[in-house]
Design a protein around this motif. Structure first.
Motif, mmCIF file in Angstrom:
data_model
loop_
_atom_site.group_PDB
_atom_site.id
_atom_site.type_symbol
_atom_site.label_atom_id
_atom_site.label_comp_id
_atom_site.label_asym_id
_atom_site.label_seq_id
_atom_site.Cartn_x
_atom_site.Cartn_y
_atom_site.Cartn_z
ATOM 1 N N GLY A 34 35.791 -23.855 -8.195
ATOM 2 C CA GLY A 34 35.510 -23.640 -9.607
ATOM 3 C C GLY A 34 34.231 -22.872 -9.845
ATOM 4 O O GLY A 34 34.039 -22.275 -10.915
ATOM 5 N N PRO A 37 34.314 -18.192 -9.911
ATOM 6 C CA PRO A 37 34.239 -17.285 -11.065
ATOM 7 C C PRO A 37 32.833 -17.169 -11.658
ATOM 8 O O PRO A 37 32.445 -16.091 -12.119
ATOM 9 N N PHE A 38 32.055 -18.248 -11.638
ATOM 10 C CA PHE A 38 30.669 -18.154 -12.100
ATOM 11 C C PHE A 38 29.914 -17.124 -11.268
ATOM 12 O O PHE A 38 29.203 -16.274 -11.810
ATOM 13 N N PHE A 41 31.319 -13.452 -11.971
ATOM 14 C CA PHE A 41 30.924 -12.920 -13.281
ATOM 15 C C PHE A 41 29.409 -12.718 -13.363
ATOM 16 O O PHE A 41 28.945 -11.789 -14.023
ATOM 17 N N ALA A 59 32.365 -12.685 -20.334
ATOM 18 C CA ALA A 59 33.345 -13.378 -19.481
ATOM 19 C C ALA A 59 32.688 -14.572 -18.782
ATOM 20 O O ALA A 59 33.288 -15.645 -18.674
ATOM 21 N N LEU A 60 31.452 -14.394 -18.339
ATOM 22 C CA LEU A 60 30.705 -15.485 -17.713
ATOM 23 C C LEU A 60 30.516 -16.639 -18.701
ATOM 24 O O LEU A 60 30.778 -17.799 -18.375
ATOM 25 N N ASN A 61 30.086 -16.324 -19.910
ATOM 26 C CA ASN A 61 29.905 -17.362 -20.925
ATOM 27 C C ASN A 61 31.228 -18.015 -21.298
ATOM 28 O O ASN A 61 31.293 -19.231 -21.495
ATOM 29 N N PHE A 62 32.269 -17.208 -21.403
ATOM 30 C CA PHE A 62 33.574 -17.746 -21.770
ATOM 31 C C PHE A 62 34.061 -18.728 -20.701
ATOM 32 O O PHE A 62 34.532 -19.823 -21.014
ATOM 33 N N TYR A 63 33.938 -18.347 -19.447
ATOM 34 C CA TYR A 63 34.335 -19.254 -18.364
ATOM 35 C C TYR A 63 33.472 -20.516 -18.389
ATOM 36 O O TYR A 63 33.970 -21.629 -18.218
ATOM 37 N N GLY A 64 32.173 -20.351 -18.624
ATOM 38 C CA GLY A 64 31.286 -21.502 -18.731
ATOM 39 C C GLY A 64 31.701 -22.439 -19.853
ATOM 40 O O GLY A 64 31.671 -23.662 -19.705
ATOM 41 N N VAL A 66 34.749 -22.821 -21.044
ATOM 42 C CA VAL A 66 35.978 -23.496 -20.616
ATOM 43 C C VAL A 66 35.646 -24.660 -19.687
ATOM 44 O O VAL A 66 36.158 -25.774 -19.852
ATOM 45 N N ILE A 67 34.774 -24.426 -18.721
ATOM 46 C CA ILE A 67 34.410 -25.476 -17.768
ATOM 47 C C ILE A 67 33.628 -26.593 -18.454
ATOM 48 O O ILE A 67 33.848 -27.772 -18.167
#
Length: 165
Positions: A34, A37-38, A41, A59-64, A66-67
């Motif tokens: 997990g 992706p951090f 990105f 994209a980094l913030n968006f994934y963050g 979500v997590i």
């Protein structure tokens, strides 16, 4: 009232001969996966051509986000599972706390990316503090802090680094 072994140093035996503070293999592998992706990105936000930097950072913030929402869901699940052993569970307080990461994640996405990154890092750190409290209180597995501490440090660095360079 507690449903998990204490993290106060007691070594309770678990299936397969592991003690209560041993991170299950699946949790360790999926937790590490997990983070990939951090890392990707983060590197993209730092090294991408200028016209793609903002997209990579978003994209980094968006994934963050979500997590962070997922991590709140972990607490929802822990509280729901607690009702097997505690007639007072689930409590409004515990379920309410479990939805706060999702709300904070949404707010972070509404901010400019650099402020959103800081907001996400603060939220991950606050959630880690709550995770440590829950593990110590027996509301989360004793091994959970051993997984969460290094992952949270890595995630916070990955989210903040592009804003610092």
């Amino acid at each position: 009232m507690t449903s998990f072994p204490s993290s106060t140093g007691t070594r309770n035996s678990m299936p397969g001969g592991a003690d209560a503070t041993t991170i299950p293999r699946a949790a360790l592998i999926l937790g590490a996966a997990g983070f990939i992706p951090f890392a990707l990105f983060c590197v993209a936000a730092i090294m991408a051509p200028p016209r793609y930097v903002l997209q990579a950072h978003f994209a980094l913030n968006f994934y963050g986000a979500v997590i962070l929402s997922f991590m709140g869901g972990v607490h929802w699940g822990l509280e729901m599972a607690r009702q097997q052993h505690d007639a007072n569970a689930p409590t409004f307080k515990a379920l309410g706390i479990s939805v706060l990461p999702s709300l904070a994640a949404f707010a972070a996405l509404a901010m400019p990316v650099h402020y959103g990154a800081v907001a996400l890092a603060v939220c991950f750190a606050l959630l880690l503090a709550y995770d440590l409290y829950c593990a110590k209180a027996g509301l989360a597995p004793a091994w959970y802090p051993k997984l969460r501490i290094p992952l949270t440090i890595a995630v916070c660095l990955a989210v903040l680094l592009p804003s610092a360079v």
